[in-house]
Design an enzyme around this catalytic site. Structure first.
Site, mmCIF file in Angstrom:
data_model
loop_
_atom_site.group_PDB
_atom_site.id
_atom_site.type_symbol
_atom_site.label_atom_id
_atom_site.label_comp_id
_atom_site.label_asym_id
_atom_site.label_seq_id
_atom_site.Cartn_x
_atom_site.Cartn_y
_atom_site.Cartn_z
ATOM 1 N N ASP A 1 42.936 84.816 144.916
ATOM 2 C CA ASP A 1 43.848 85.876 145.562
ATOM 3 C C ASP A 1 43.262 87.174 144.654
ATOM 4 O OD1 ASP A 1 46.304 83.327 145.639
ATOM 5 O OD2 ASP A 1 45.615 84.736 147.374
ATOM 6 N N HIS B 1 52.299 82.126 145.186
ATOM 7 C CA HIS B 1 51.608 81.350 145.768
ATOM 8 C C HIS B 1 50.421 82.090 146.767
ATOM 9 C CE1 HIS B 1 49.767 78.105 147.681
ATOM 10 N NE2 HIS B 1 50.617 77.529 148.514
ATOM 11 N N HIS C 1 46.036 79.468 137.262
ATOM 12 C CA HIS C 1 46.216 78.495 138.315
ATOM 13 C C HIS C 1 46.629 77.099 137.658
ATOM 14 C CE1 HIS C 1 45.053 76.003 141.771
ATOM 15 N NE2 HIS C 1 44.961 76.976 142.366
HETATM 16 C C1 SDX Z 1 47.387 80.329 144.816
HETATM 17 O O1 SDX Z 1 48.052 75.411 143.835
HETATM 18 C C2 SDX Z 1 47.123 75.856 144.454
HETATM 19 O O2 SDX Z 1 46.129 75.518 144.733
HETATM 20 C C3 SDX Z 1 47.521 77.312 144.730
HETATM 21 C C4 SDX Z 1 46.216 77.971 145.569
HETATM 22 C C5 SDX Z 1 45.882 77.511 146.884
HETATM 23 O O3 SDX Z 1 44.741 77.656 147.443
HETATM 24 O O4 SDX Z 1 46.852 76.736 147.437
HETATM 25 O O5 SDX Z 1 45.119 78.053 144.563
HETATM 26 C C6 SDX Z 1 46.622 79.537 145.883
HETATM 27 O O6 SDX Z 1 48.634 80.197 144.731
HETATM 28 C C7 SDX Z 1 46.650 80.811 143.568
HETATM 29 C C8 SDX Z 1 47.436 81.520 142.630
HETATM 30 C C9 SDX Z 1 48.061 82.746 143.021
HETATM 31 N N1 SDX Z 1 49.326 83.212 142.241
HETATM 32 C C10 SDX Z 1 49.025 84.175 141.217
HETATM 33 O O7 SDX Z 1 48.075 84.819 141.206
HETATM 34 C C11 SDX Z 1 50.349 84.631 140.598
HETATM 35 C C12 SDX Z 1 50.034 84.862 139.149
HETATM 36 N N2 SDX Z 1 49.723 83.506 138.610
HETATM 37 C C13 SDX Z 1 50.828 82.805 137.803
HETATM 38 O O8 SDX Z 1 52.206 82.924 138.652
HETATM 39 C C14 SDX Z 1 50.574 81.370 137.514
HETATM 40 O O9 SDX Z 1 49.237 81.386 136.945
HETATM 41 C C15 SDX Z 1 50.468 80.360 138.694
HETATM 42 C C16 SDX Z 1 51.731 80.399 139.216
HETATM 43 C C17 SDX Z 1 49.317 80.360 139.617
HETATM 44 C C18 SDX Z 1 50.371 78.884 137.953
HETATM 45 O O10 SDX Z 1 51.396 78.893 137.152
HETATM 46 P P1 SDX Z 1 51.601 77.438 136.111
HETATM 47 O O11 SDX Z 1 50.480 76.575 136.325
HETATM 48 O O12 SDX Z 1 53.090 77.153 136.242
HETATM 49 O O13 SDX Z 1 51.563 78.200 134.789
HETATM 50 P P2 SDX Z 1 52.627 78.678 133.740
HETATM 51 O O14 SDX Z 1 53.413 79.498 134.545
HETATM 52 O O15 SDX Z 1 53.212 77.461 133.142
HETATM 53 O O16 SDX Z 1 51.884 79.515 132.767
HETATM 54 C C19 SDX Z 1 51.230 79.079 131.494
HETATM 55 C C20 SDX Z 1 51.343 80.180 130.396
HETATM 56 C C21 SDX Z 1 52.655 80.901 130.342
HETATM 57 O O17 SDX Z 1 52.760 81.612 129.173
HETATM 58 P P3 SDX Z 1 53.415 80.996 128.133
HETATM 59 O O18 SDX Z 1 55.009 80.446 128.659
HETATM 60 O O19 SDX Z 1 52.799 79.652 127.634
HETATM 61 O O20 SDX Z 1 53.621 81.866 126.666
HETATM 62 O O21 SDX Z 1 50.583 81.391 131.175
HETATM 63 C C22 SDX Z 1 51.261 82.400 131.611
HETATM 64 C C23 SDX Z 1 52.686 82.183 131.746
HETATM 65 O O22 SDX Z 1 53.416 83.138 131.380
HETATM 66 N N3 SDX Z 1 50.915 82.925 132.640
HETATM 67 C C24 SDX Z 1 50.314 84.114 133.038
HETATM 68 C C25 SDX Z 1 50.068 84.253 134.343
HETATM 69 N N4 SDX Z 1 49.916 83.012 134.687
HETATM 70 C C26 SDX Z 1 50.540 82.224 133.941
HETATM 71 N N5 SDX Z 1 50.667 85.107 132.117
HETATM 72 C C27 SDX Z 1 50.122 86.532 132.744
HETATM 73 N N6 SDX Z 1 49.659 86.509 134.017
HETATM 74 C C28 SDX Z 1 49.560 85.482 134.909
HETATM 75 N N7 SDX Z 1 49.112 85.679 135.885
#
Ligand code: SDX
Length: 437
Positions: A364, A269, A308
């Site tokens: 971010d 997050h 996201h």
């Molecule tokens: C913020 O919710 C908000 O509004 C948050 C925010 C706010 O203003 O409050 O916008 C702020 O938290 C932004 C996000 C910051 N986090 C990151 O940058 C960390 C990296 N991102 C991931 O952890 C992820 O993308 C999330 C947590 C942001 C979202 O996760 P989801 O929606 O639960 O998606 P998921 O984990 O189910 O991913 C779907 C697929 C998966 O692959 P498969 O299992 O389908 O093979 O996408 C992959 C994930 O492994 N994936 C990524 C990835 N994010 C998702 N693979 C590589 N790198 C990534 N960053």
């Protein structure tokens, strides 16, 4: 004739059909409970780990269209607010629902400015942390400690009292943040200067040394104001969900904001901006990007700052942050990590692994590069997220407390454990072959 805005469900276990009303694109989960196989059956529940498809509330604070990359605060596009407003002006909008007129804004600025001082007991509380305490840990703990300084804040059902605490929290977050930074570098604390704007005063408390009056660089002050606007609210994100959940028990706003800030600290997050810089440091040069991307695609870690839950298109905040970065670098000099970040984005956006998963840079991805160029250490990045997001948390908290549909948050579960076991006296346990997990 069955009304069109309904859902008809057939329970094949009983061959009975049910017609549920559809309202605002949703069905009420409680309407599922009538679907039972017998009178003593509890009824159907919806199962939604991480609430990926569950609306927890009605809200008019922030609108996001993830497919189109749209973000609006109280109906105003984020691009317009970032261009024309100050952060405190946007804070007023988020909290009261309308942009302030000049008199309202001046009064609001005066009141927030005159709540920036911390009680001396709080300064002493912060001095108790080790020299290397993470500033986010200091912020979460100190905000919770303010609950002890303002016990009257527990009267959360009193609107005037709520607003008084709202002003205190918005006014004091930069002071706590700056003190957590100064503590870490061993510099004396700098007290607020009421002559300065919200962001200039924050810079004053961070960076004033021996000069009698701090003069903020106007480009950096404006860039910080824009970054604060972009981070102010984002509908039902993880930390806002924490704010609403803790607030639903009628805990005081200091404890609620501390809980929300604790959620924000997680690397998935608000902690992601700090992780982005660590990732760019680990990559080290543009030449190393293909190997790093390959490891991510093989499942070894994530591309921090990408992806996201809601945006399945470019995060509109990231675009504005990229523009802001160019303004900052004209003052601070270009951060070489920007070139690695731009190349990483370029490669990822052409790679089907990321494109197919709709993984674009989020808020971010670029913010940390700007903060580092401004002189902040990565440990401070999430603190810089928490300051403006306090406004969003409080706006959502106020909305939750005044929503007649809301009550204490208490989800259900699917139980998967043992049932009604025979008690094992000690002498039987060793031979019971109980495997420790
Ligand atoms: C913020 O919710 C908000 O509004 C948050 C925010 C706010 O203003 O409050 O916008 C702020 O938290 C932004 C996000 C910051 N986090 C990151 O940058 C960390 C990296 N991102 C991931 O952890 C992820 O993308 C999330 C947590 C942001 C979202 O996760 P989801 O929606 O639960 O998606 P998921 O984990 O189910 O991913 C779907 C697929 C998966 O692959 P498969 O299992 O389908 O093979 O996408 C992959 C994930 O492994 N994936 C990524 C990835 N994010 C998702 N693979 C590589 N790198 C990534 N960053």
């Amino acid at each position: 004739m069955v009304p069109s805005d309904t859902l008809t469900i057939t329970d094949n276990r009983t061959n009975r059909t049910y017609t549920l009303p559809i309202e605002d694109g949703t069905i009420r989960s409680m309407d599922l409970r009538q679907i039972r196989t017998s009178n003593d059956d509890f009824g159907i529940m919806a199962y939604d780990p991480a609430f990926t498809n569950t609306a927890s509330c009605r809200s008019s604070v922030t609108f996001i269209d993830g497919e189109r990359g749209i973000l609006e605060y109280r109906g105003y596009p984020i691009e317009v607010l970032a261009e024309h407003c100050t952060f405190l002006e946007v804070a007023y909008l988020l909290l009261f629902g309308e942009l302030p007129n000049e008199a309202e804004l001046n009064t609001w600025i005066y009141e927030i400015t005159h709540h920036s001082m911390l009680h001396e007991s709080t300064r002493k509380f912060m001095e108790g942390f080790r020299y290397d305490a993470h500033p986010m840990s200091m912020l979460v703990s100190t905000v919770a400690a303010l609950s002890a300084v303002y016990p009257q804040a527990k009267d959360v059902q009193n609107p005037a009292n709520r607003l008084h605490q709202v002003k205190r929290l918005i006014g004091k977050m930069p002071t706590i943040a700056a003190m957590s930074y100064r503590h870490g570098v061993g510099f004396p604390y700098v007290y607020p200067d009421n002559d300065l704007s919200y962001t200039e005063n924050f810079m004053n408390m961070l960076w004033r040394m021996v000069e009698p009056k701090y003069a903020a660089n106007p480009v950096l002050a404006r860039a910080l104001d824009i970054l604060f606007i972009l981070h102010a609210d984002h509908e039902q994100n993880c930390s806002t969900n924490a704010m609403r959940s803790v607030g639903s028990s009628l805990a005081d706003p200091y404890l609620c904001v501390a809980a929300a800030a604790a959620a924000l600290a997680g690397p998935l997050h608000g902690g992601a901006n700090e992780q982005v810089l660590k990732m760019l440091d680990e990559i080290g040069s543009k030449e190393n990007i293909p190997a790093y991307v390959r490891r991510v695609k093989e499942g070894h870690g994530k591309l921090m700052g990408f992806g996201h839950r809601v945006y399945k298109n470019y995060d509109p905040r990231a675009k504005i942050i990229k523009w802001t970065a160019e303004q900052v670098f004209r003052v601070t000099g270009r951060n070489p990590k920007l070139d690695i970040a731009l190349e990483l984005e370029n490669i990822a956006l052409q790679d089907d692994y990321f494109v197919s998963r709709k993984l674009y840079p989020n808020v971010d991805f670029y913010s940390g590069i700007i903060y580092q160029a401004m002189g902040f250490k990565p440990e401070m990045f999430t603190v810089l997220f928490a300051i403006p997001r306090t406004v969003g948390w409080l706006a959502q908290w106020q909305e939750m407390l005044t929503d007649t549909e809301q009550k204490i948050a208490r989800p259900r579960q699917i139980y998967t454990g043992h049932r009604t076991r025979r008690f094992l006296p000690m002498q039987e346990r060793e031979t019971a072959g109980v495997v420790k997990k």
